[in-house]
Scaffold this motif. Structure first.
Motif, PDB file in Angstrom:
ATOM      1  N   GLY A  42      39.988 -27.997  66.213  1.00 20.94           N
ATOM      2  CA  GLY A  42      39.547 -26.618  66.454  1.00 20.94           C
ATOM      3  C   GLY A  42      40.734 -25.689  66.597  1.00 20.94           C
ATOM      4  O   GLY A  42      41.876 -26.132  66.794  1.00 20.94           O
ATOM      5  N   LEU A  43      40.451 -24.389  66.499  1.00 22.10           N
ATOM      6  CA  LEU A  43      41.523 -23.388  66.550  1.00 22.10           C
ATOM      7  C   LEU A  43      41.091 -22.194  67.378  1.00 22.10           C
ATOM      8  O   LEU A  43      39.901 -21.865  67.435  1.00 22.10           O
ATOM      9  CB  LEU A  43      41.829 -22.870  65.136  1.00 22.10           C
ATOM     10  CG  LEU A  43      42.451 -23.849  64.150  1.00 22.10           C
ATOM     11  CD1 LEU A  43      42.371 -23.275  62.739  1.00 22.10           C
ATOM     12  CD2 LEU A  43      43.905 -24.134  64.529  1.00 22.10           C
ATOM     13  N   GLU A  44      42.086 -21.532  67.978  1.00 20.39           N
ATOM     14  CA  GLU A  44      41.897 -20.150  68.413  1.00 20.39           C
ATOM     15  C   GLU A  44      42.757 -19.333  67.467  1.00 20.39           C
ATOM     16  O   GLU A  44      43.932 -19.660  67.243  1.00 20.39           O
ATOM     17  CB  GLU A  44      42.365 -19.973  69.856  1.00 20.39           C
ATOM     18  CG  GLU A  44      42.202 -18.551  70.357  1.00 20.39           C
ATOM     19  CD  GLU A  44      42.794 -18.394  71.758  1.00 20.39           C
ATOM     20  OE1 GLU A  44      42.047 -18.465  72.742  1.00 20.39           O
ATOM     21  OE2 GLU A  44      44.031 -18.194  71.848  1.00 20.39           O
ATOM     22  N   ALA A  45      42.170 -18.286  66.877  1.00 17.01           N
ATOM     23  CA  ALA A  45      42.907 -17.517  65.879  1.00 17.01           C
ATOM     24  C   ALA A  45      42.536 -16.052  65.997  1.00 17.01           C
ATOM     25  O   ALA A  45      41.381 -15.721  66.279  1.00 17.01           O
ATOM     26  CB  ALA A  45      42.565 -18.033  64.481  1.00 17.01           C
ATOM     27  N   CYS A  46      43.539 -15.176  65.796  1.00 12.24           N
ATOM     28  CA  CYS A  46      43.294 -13.727  65.877  1.00 12.24           C
ATOM     29  C   CYS A  46      43.204 -13.142  64.481  1.00 12.24           C
ATOM     30  O   CYS A  46      43.998 -13.485  63.599  1.00 12.24           O
ATOM     31  CB  CYS A  46      44.445 -13.039  66.603  1.00 12.24           C
ATOM     32  SG  CYS A  46      44.551 -13.484  68.319  1.00 12.24           S
ATOM     33  N   LEU A  47      42.258 -12.220  64.312  1.00  9.63           N
ATOM     34  CA  LEU A  47      42.064 -11.570  63.017  1.00  9.63           C
ATOM     35  C   LEU A  47      42.731 -10.200  63.018  1.00  9.63           C
ATOM     36  O   LEU A  47      42.946  -9.601  64.086  1.00  9.63           O
ATOM     37  CB  LEU A  47      40.570 -11.392  62.746  1.00  9.63           C
ATOM     38  CG  LEU A  47      39.713 -12.665  62.779  1.00  9.63           C
ATOM     39  CD1 LEU A  47      38.259 -12.323  62.474  1.00  9.63           C
ATOM     40  CD2 LEU A  47      40.240 -13.699  61.780  1.00  9.63           C
ATOM     41  N   VAL A  48      43.005  -9.692  61.835  1.00 11.85           N
ATOM     42  CA  VAL A  48      43.497  -8.312  61.731  1.00 11.85           C
ATOM     43  C   VAL A  48      42.469  -7.406  62.408  1.00 11.85           C
ATOM     44  O   VAL A  48      41.262  -7.553  62.192  1.00 11.85           O
ATOM     45  CB  VAL A  48      43.665  -7.922  60.241  1.00 11.85           C
ATOM     46  CG1 VAL A  48      43.873  -6.421  60.107  1.00 11.85           C
ATOM     47  CG2 VAL A  48      44.824  -8.671  59.630  1.00 11.85           C
ATOM     48  N   GLY A  49      42.943  -6.499  63.264  1.00  6.39           N
ATOM     49  CA  GLY A  49      42.033  -5.672  64.066  1.00  6.39           C
ATOM     50  C   GLY A  49      42.030  -6.133  65.519  1.00  6.39           C
ATOM     51  O   GLY A  49      41.718  -5.372  66.420  1.00  6.39           O
ATOM     52  N   GLY A  50      42.384  -7.426  65.742  1.00  7.13           N
ATOM     53  CA  GLY A  50      42.573  -7.891  67.113  1.00  7.13           C
ATOM     54  C   GLY A  50      41.465  -8.778  67.662  1.00  7.13           C
ATOM     55  O   GLY A  50      41.521  -9.198  68.818  1.00  7.13           O
ATOM     56  N   LYS A  51      40.437  -9.072  66.860  1.00  6.33           N
ATOM     57  CA  LYS A  51      39.376  -9.964  67.355  1.00  6.33           C
ATOM     58  C   LYS A  51      39.921 -11.387  67.512  1.00  6.33           C
ATOM     59  O   LYS A  51      40.669 -11.853  66.650  1.00  6.33           O
ATOM     60  CB  LYS A  51      38.252  -9.975  66.321  1.00  6.33           C
ATOM     61  CG  LYS A  51      36.909  -9.838  66.951  1.00  6.33           C
ATOM     62  CD  LYS A  51      35.789  -9.744  65.969  1.00  6.33           C
ATOM     63  CE  LYS A  51      34.897  -8.603  66.406  1.00  6.33           C
ATOM     64  NZ  LYS A  51      34.312  -7.844  65.388  1.00  6.33           N
ATOM     65  N   VAL A  52      39.527 -12.079  68.599  1.00  4.85           N
ATOM     66  CA  VAL A  52      39.951 -13.470  68.796  1.00  4.85           C
ATOM     67  C   VAL A  52      38.760 -14.386  68.495  1.00  4.85           C
ATOM     68  O   VAL A  52      37.688 -14.226  69.068  1.00  4.85           O
ATOM     69  CB  VAL A  52      40.432 -13.697  70.249  1.00  4.85           C
ATOM     70  CG1 VAL A  52      40.902 -15.136  70.438  1.00  4.85           C
ATOM     71  CG2 VAL A  52      41.562 -12.722  70.590  1.00  4.85           C
ATOM     72  N   LEU A  53      38.979 -15.329  67.570  1.00  2.00           N
ATOM     73  CA  LEU A  53      37.911 -16.262  67.165  1.00  2.00           C
ATOM     74  C   LEU A  53      38.216 -17.653  67.671  1.00  2.00           C
ATOM     75  O   LEU A  53      39.382 -18.048  67.677  1.00  2.00           O
ATOM     76  CB  LEU A  53      37.913 -16.419  65.640  1.00  2.00           C
ATOM     77  CG  LEU A  53      37.170 -15.505  64.705  1.00  2.00           C
ATOM     78  CD1 LEU A  53      37.245 -16.120  63.304  1.00  2.00           C
ATOM     79  CD2 LEU A  53      35.736 -15.349  65.127  1.00  2.00           C
ATOM     80  N   ARG A  54      37.168 -18.415  68.018  1.00  3.61           N
ATOM     81  CA  ARG A  54      37.369 -19.862  68.237  1.00  3.61           C
ATOM     82  C   ARG A  54      36.601 -20.581  67.147  1.00  3.61           C
ATOM     83  O   ARG A  54      35.439 -20.268  66.890  1.00  3.61           O
ATOM     84  CB  ARG A  54      36.866 -20.276  69.620  1.00  3.61           C
ATOM     85  CG  ARG A  54      37.686 -19.690  70.749  1.00  3.61           C
ATOM     86  CD  ARG A  54      37.492 -20.463  72.034  1.00  3.61           C
ATOM     87  NE  ARG A  54      38.252 -21.697  72.022  1.00  3.61           N
ATOM     88  CZ  ARG A  54      39.504 -21.825  72.500  1.00  3.61           C
ATOM     89  NH1 ARG A  54      40.113 -20.801  73.044  1.00  3.61           N
ATOM     90  NH2 ARG A  54      40.124 -22.977  72.454  1.00  3.61           N
ATOM     91  N   THR A  55      37.251 -21.526  66.486  1.00  8.23           N
ATOM     92  CA  THR A  55      36.580 -22.275  65.423  1.00  8.23           C
ATOM     93  C   THR A  55      36.598 -23.756  65.779  1.00  8.23           C
ATOM     94  O   THR A  55      37.417 -24.196  66.575  1.00  8.23           O
ATOM     95  CB  THR A  55      37.300 -22.121  64.066  1.00  8.23           C
ATOM     96  OG1 THR A  55      38.515 -22.898  64.115  1.00  8.23           O
ATOM     97  CG2 THR A  55      37.644 -20.671  63.761  1.00  8.23           C
ATOM     98  N   GLY A  56      35.678 -24.514  65.148  1.00  7.68           N
ATOM     99  CA  GLY A  56      35.736 -25.973  65.268  1.00  7.68           C
ATOM    100  C   GLY A  56      35.163 -26.470  66.567  1.00  7.68           C
ATOM    101  O   GLY A  56      34.226 -25.901  67.118  1.00  7.68           O
TER     102      GLY A  56
END
Ligand code: FAD
Length: 476
Positions: free
Chosen positions: A180-194
């Motif tokens: 799994g990952l924590e990743a930030c998108l352009v714009g600043g949203k933080v996503l958790r995947t996996g």
């Protein structure tokens, strides 16, 4: 230095960059934001020959929140961002080809958790890969991906490049170890995947998509990695051959003998000469070498079968088994210094990382010799032969030779694809190989990937100029 020209990308207007710098300093504080040209300069290059633009600002991020802030400012001000970790990449991935902001994640560097019961580690992107190995091995556990740069590259870069290494033959590459990952998108949203479990098939596998995305889709701030128990024993064997064709045939014989070595590395004659020049003594009869490592239960039996398969090949000169951990370490030290040793052979060196089916290694090496003859460019090859992943290195001294080197690289890429192979086994496409992508992938597949990029980053602000060909790349 003969540099590879930057691709054609949109350069942000001065006013937008100035606005972004003011906003970054206001929101992060001046200590995390470098704007002085001299301080920013080291963040403008990596271990490739890709020429970028000097970064306008470098942010030394210390947390997920800092990363999110940079990506929010970048979007608000319309300024590109290039993520960076250890800066050891070989295809220009961390080179800011449009200037703008370099987002350095090397200081977000905690091993947050090693969970022995669930065989999981939670890590941040700035952790040096070798440090993670030592931390988990201290707990009796094992994280397999082991790029030869492991004491200078970081997990953030490994995730972005889907790094491999000698142990990939048995254990796979970085993607095979990411849950799994924590990743930030352009714009600043933080996503958790996996997930945190080995099993789990909910929704699209966004984790697998992000691993290997070369910093173009999102910026990693945390990863949950799979671990296994440390193998109880390891054995290492060296097999010497008269020529590289004999060594290539032995690779097939070892695999056909039913052994799955964790590493199966090959060095050609020119590489052996570079190692000898470093003072390492190698049998004069040897024109090629295999370095084979097995692990787990029954190591001695496995070494015996590898030795029989190797020595049964015509052209085998000698087979030597490392007697203790000290000997093993010395063999690996010699393997890991190949990049530096071969760099001493000429002023310039480019290391490709093409892959062909294992049974076509001898064909690829023969084709490489033919390309060397046709173009007059010096070359040598070594690498992860078990995976069919060879580092073909081109060497030259004079900048005037660069067009011949480019021709040689183009011919190598075409030959690789013709042999059923792929352009990159571990270094990624970045800038260096973007122009060759259409040799391997159809227009439709490239267009689909561009639409995925657009869904994550509609304004093309995150690491522009990477992976996909632009008008500025040299034509194939
Ligand atoms: C001597 C030597 C030996 C090498 N041997 C191997 C080998 O055996 N196997 C192998 O696979 N590679 C090898 N490499 C290549 C290189 O070390 C790898 O590609 C490594 O994974 C890059 O890691 P890095 O931390 O240096 O990343 P960087 O060079 O800083 O960045 C690489 C890419 O990752 C992106 N990135 C960085 N941080 C983040 C983040 N937090 N979020 C999103 N994207 C990010 C960057 O934008 C860039 O596209 C070698 C290099 C050298 C110099």
């Amino acid at each position: 230095m003969a540099l590879l020209r930057a691709p054609s990308v949109r350069i942000p207007p001065r006013a937008a960059v100035d606005r972004a710098k003011i906003e970054l300093e206001r929101r992060l504080g001046p200590s995390k934001v470098l704007t002085d040209a001299e301080a920013c300069a080291p963040y403008g290059a990596d271990d490739s020959d890709v020429e970028g633009r000097p970064p306008d600002a470098v942010v030394l991020a210390a947390s997920t929140q800092d990363v999110a802030t940079v990506l929010a400012v970048a979007e608000a001000c319309d300024v590109p961002v290039t993520p960076r970790a250890g800066g050891t990449g070989r295809t220009g991935g961390a080179v800011p080809v449009a200037g703008g902001i370099v987002l350095a994640t090397g200081a977000i560097a905690r091993v947050k958790e090693i969970d022995r019961a669930n065989l999981v580690a939670v890590v941040e992107p700035g952790v040096v890969t070798g440090d993670l190995h030592r931390a988990v091995e201290g707990e009796g556990l094992f994280y397999a991906p082991d790029p030869n740069s492991l004491d200078s590259c970081c997990l953030g870069g490994n995730l972005a490049e889907n790094a491999g290494g000698p142990r990939a033959f048995k254990y796979g590459v970085t993607r095979d170890w990411v849950l799994g990952l924590e990743a930030c998108l352009v714009g600043g949203k933080v996503l958790r995947t996996g997930k945190r479990t080995v099993k789990g098939v909910t929704g699209y596998d966004v984790t697998a998509l992000l691993v290997g995305s070369e910093g173009t889709l999102a910026v990693f701030t945390e990863a949950t990695l799979r671990l296994v128990p440390n193998p109880p024993a390891v054995g290492t064997l060296l097999a010497l051959f008269s020529d590289v064709g004999a060594a290539a045939r032995a690779v097939g014989a070892i695999v056909a003998a039913g052994v799955v070595p964790r590493c199966l590395e090959m060095l050609d004659a020119a590489t052996l000469a570079a190692v000898r020049a470093q003072g390492v003594s190698i049998d004069d009869r040897a024109g090629a070498m295999l370095l084979v490592e097995v692990d787990g239960e029954g190591v001695e039996g496995a070494l015996e079968r590898v030795g029989e398969a190797a020595s049964g090949q015509p052209g085998c000169v000698d087979v030597l088994v490392a007697q203790d951990a000290g000997q093993r370490d010395r063999l690996w030290a010699a393997r890991r210094m190949l990049s530096k040793a071969t760099r001493k052979l000429a002023r310039h060196k480019l290391s490709e990382d093409v892959v062909v089916p294992r049974t076509r290694i001898a064909d690829l090496l023969a084709k490489t010799d033919a390309i060397g003859e046709e173009t007059g460019v010096r070359h040598l090859a070594y690498g992860h032969a078990g995976d069919g992943n060879l580092h073909v290195n081109f060497l030259w001294n004079d900048d005037a030779e660069r067009p011949a080197v480019d021709l040689a690289i183009g011919l190598l890429m075409r030959a690789t694809v013709d042999l059923g192979g792929t352009l990159s086994g571990e270094h990624g496409i970045g800038v260096s190989k973007a122009q060759y992508l259409p040799l391997e992938q159809s227009e439709d597949l490239i267009a689909l990937q561009r639409r995925i990029k657009h869904a994550f980053d509609p304004k093309d602000l995150l690491n522009p100029g990477k992976i996909f060909p632009t008008a500025g790349h040299r034509a194939c």
